[in-house]
Write a protein that holds these residues in place. Structure first.
Motif, PDB file in Angstrom:
ATOM      1  N   LEU A  46       0.825  -1.202   0.000  1.00 52.94           N
ATOM      2  CA  LEU A  46       0.000   0.000   0.000  1.00 52.94           C
ATOM      3  C   LEU A  46       0.858   1.250   0.000  1.00 52.94           C
ATOM      4  CD1 LEU A  46      -2.762   1.357   0.121  1.00 52.94           C
ATOM      5  CD2 LEU A  46      -2.701   1.112   2.611  1.00 52.94           C
ATOM      6  N   GLY A  47       1.890   1.266   0.828  1.00 51.54           N
ATOM      7  CA  GLY A  47       2.736   2.448   0.890  1.00 51.54           C
ATOM      8  C   GLY A  47       3.386   2.774  -0.431  1.00 51.54           C
ATOM      9  N   ALA A  48       3.903   1.738  -1.098  1.00 55.85           N
ATOM     10  CA  ALA A  48       4.626   1.941  -2.356  1.00 55.85           C
ATOM     11  C   ALA A  48       3.711   1.883  -3.571  1.00 55.85           C
ATOM     12  CB  ALA A  48       5.722   0.881  -2.490  1.00 55.85           C
ATOM     13  N   GLY A  49       2.488   1.392  -3.394  1.00 54.22           N
ATOM     14  CA  GLY A  49       1.591   1.247  -4.532  1.00 54.22           C
ATOM     15  C   GLY A  49       2.069   0.197  -5.501  1.00 54.22           C
ATOM     16  N   GLN A  50       2.525  -0.939  -4.972  1.00 53.34           N
ATOM     17  CA  GLN A  50       3.080  -2.014  -5.793  1.00 53.34           C
ATOM     18  C   GLN A  50       2.459  -3.346  -5.416  1.00 53.34           C
ATOM     19  OE1 GLN A  50       7.356  -2.206  -5.531  1.00 53.34           O
ATOM     20  NE2 GLN A  50       7.596   0.005  -5.738  1.00 53.34           N
ATOM     21  N   SER A  51       2.388  -4.254  -6.404  1.00 52.65           N
ATOM     22  CA  SER A  51       1.907  -5.598  -6.133  1.00 52.65           C
ATOM     23  C   SER A  51       2.980  -6.424  -5.450  1.00 52.65           C
ATOM     24  CB  SER A  51       1.496  -6.301  -7.428  1.00 52.65           C
ATOM     25  OG  SER A  51       1.110  -7.641  -7.176  1.00 52.65           O
ATOM     26  N   LYS A  52       2.543  -7.289  -4.536  1.00 53.64           N
ATOM     27  CA  LYS A  52       3.448  -8.236  -3.893  1.00 53.64           C
ATOM     28  C   LYS A  52       3.826  -9.360  -4.850  1.00 53.64           C
ATOM     29  CE  LYS A  52       3.105 -11.974  -0.489  1.00 53.64           C
ATOM     30  NZ  LYS A  52       2.321 -12.524   0.632  1.00 53.64           N
ATOM     31  N   TYR A  53       2.929  -9.689  -5.766  1.00 53.74           N
ATOM     32  CA  TYR A  53       3.105 -10.864  -6.610  1.00 53.74           C
ATOM     33  C   TYR A  53       3.811 -10.509  -7.911  1.00 53.74           C
ATOM     34  CZ  TYR A  53      -0.050 -12.934  -3.260  1.00 53.74           C
ATOM     35  OH  TYR A  53      -0.604 -13.382  -2.093  1.00 53.74           O
ATOM     36  N   ALA A  54       4.558 -11.473  -8.438  1.00 54.49           N
ATOM     37  CA  ALA A  54       5.313 -11.264  -9.669  1.00 54.49           C
ATOM     38  C   ALA A  54       4.367 -11.020 -10.840  1.00 54.49           C
ATOM     39  CB  ALA A  54       6.180 -12.490  -9.954  1.00 54.49           C
TER      40      ALA A  54
END
Length: 452
Positions: A46-54
């Motif tokens: 959430l902080g970075a606005g990125q997905s955890k998954y590849a």
């Protein structure tokens, strides 16, 4: 007619059994619904606005689901796209969808449901008394809201229904409750409200409600009095125990579940085995209430550098806590003298892997490890300061003696350099709900045609 929902997995990117998916598609579902994320892995996504998954794993599984959707001829919906459901990850998922549509020769109408909130929007709601803290909740102000890198509101069934009403074949939703994508269509069709929310809760993690949790795929039938759940893998069985137990998952109360617009009460629910594979549930109740949506926010709490060493000598492994306590005191004094930093302007935390790596000072079990991993975590206001502290402490973490009268030790380290700059450290900074006069007040819909 019952509403049949196919849930391929607990989350996109974790995998599912393809044969089980094909079996589910053959049962002619009315919609395919899958979750795309959660807060389980902490605030970074959430902080970075990125997905955890590849991206590769996401694309591979989404390809299978887009093909399944085309075969079934029904909508495909994903909630909390890209792990956190921020606008950036909704667009990330949309790009993957458009790319796959071209590759598969599909022409698709895609609806994007955006959940991100601006600091100004939440600040106005705060001033209007529409922000209610949950327990526990940090104090918030216009200043703390402005410091957040991402704020999202958790959509419920109504927002998913609005997306379905656009006629889109694929719906990519931002942050949603885990149940919303599953409950939306049964509720829109007039199925039993308590059953819709309860069945959605049971199905949110796919086959986790079965005896073969990793198989992924389940089908839930909703009607005017209850729901029936069945796992699709041949070795996965749904039992009254496995189904009822899922109300305990990520829920503080095994009988009550809060959602936008009310709460689910399963106190009177009855779980009946129809056969070895299927469970019927009736008696769940939906209690209407104020229409509020939960808010999640994250902000930068500092920047980190880590260092890793390994104590292998028996003397040091046996006295690792004493060694690190003495080292920490020495380093605090060294950082103060050489860098002029007060101890309250940064943090230096050591975790002993194999001793107290998970619990730190709360650990109450002791043993005799062969080796101990020493993980040092530096947190500072800037990455430059964290990196400088990491370089300063480096030689001492690798060579500091336990006593004054012994030879200077040399510890092992698994990589060189021993320090790693981790970048921004994020923290969750909201645990509140926002009162809405209309379910779509905090959300936005965009519909786009993509593909061949």
């Amino acid at each position: 007619m019952p509403t049949r929902v196919l849930v391929p997995s607990g989350v996109l990117g974790l995998g599912f059994d393809r044969t089980a998916l094909a079996r589910g598609v053959a049962m002619r579902p009315d919609i395919i619904a899958i979750d795309g994320g959660s807060t389980d892995s902490g605030p970074f996504s959430l902080g970075a606005g990125q997905s955890k998954y590849a991206r590769a794993a996401t694309k591979s599984e989404w390809r299978d689901l887009m093909l399944a959707r085309a075969e079934a001829g029904v909508p495909l919906v994903i909630g909390t796209a890209g792990t956190c459901g921020a606008d950036a990850t909704v667009d990330w998922m949309f790009d993957i969808t458009a790319e796959l549509a071209r590759e598969l020769g599909q022409t698709l109408r895609v609806a994007r449901l955006y959940s991100s909130q601006t600091a100004d929007t939440v600040t106005r709601a705060l001033g209007e008394g529409r922000i209610i803290p949950l327990t526990p909740a940090p104090e918030i102000s216009p200043e703390t809201l402005a410091s957040m890198t991402n704020i999202v509101a958790l959509a419920g069934a109504e927002q998913i229904q609005a997306a379905i009403d656009t006629g889109a074949e694929i719906i990519i939703a931002g942050r949603t409750t885990d149940t919303a994508t599953i409950a939306a269509l049964p509720l829109a069709r007039g199925d039993h409200a308590g059953a819709a929310w309860h069945g959605a809760k049971i199905a949110e993690c796919g086959a986790l409600c079965s005896t073969n949790p990793t198989s992924g795929v389940i089908v839930v039938d909703f009607d005017d009095s209850g729901f029936t759940v069945e796992a699709m893998h041949e070795t996965a069985l749904c039992t009254p125990h496995s189904v009822s137990a899922h109300m305990l998952y990520e829920n503080t109360d095994p009988f009550i579940l809060y959602e936008p617009g009310g709460h689910l009460d399963v106190t009177r629910a009855r779980y009946t085995a129809l056969d070895a594979r299927r469970v019927r549930v009736e008696g769940s109740e939906w209690v209407a209430g104020r229409y509020t949506v939960k808010l999640e926010g994250a902000r930068i709490a500092g920047y980190q550098t880590t260092i890793m060493a390994i104590l292998r000598g028996a003397h040091y492994a046996a006295h690792a806590r004493d060694w690190v306590a003495k080292l920490a005191t020495f380093l605090t004094d060294t950082i103060s003298r050489r860098m002029g930093l007060a101890p309250d302007s940064y943090s230096l935390d050591f975790r002993l892997i194999g001793v107290d790596g998970a619990l730190g000072p709360l650990e109450n079990r002791t043993g005799h490890p062969v080796e101990v991993g020493v993980l040092g975590i530096v947190t500072a206001p800037t990455q430059g300061i964290a990196a400088e502290i990491g370089k300063l402490i480096n030689p001492f973490v690798l060579h500091y003696p336990l006593t004054e009268d012994e030879e200077l030790p040399t510890f092992a380290f698994p990589y060189s350099p021993a320090t790693t700059d981790r970048g921004a450290l994020y923290e969750f900074a909201l645990n509140h709900v926002m009162d809405l006069s209309d379910p779509m007040q905090a959300f936005r819909l965009t519909v786009t045609e993509v593909g061949a």
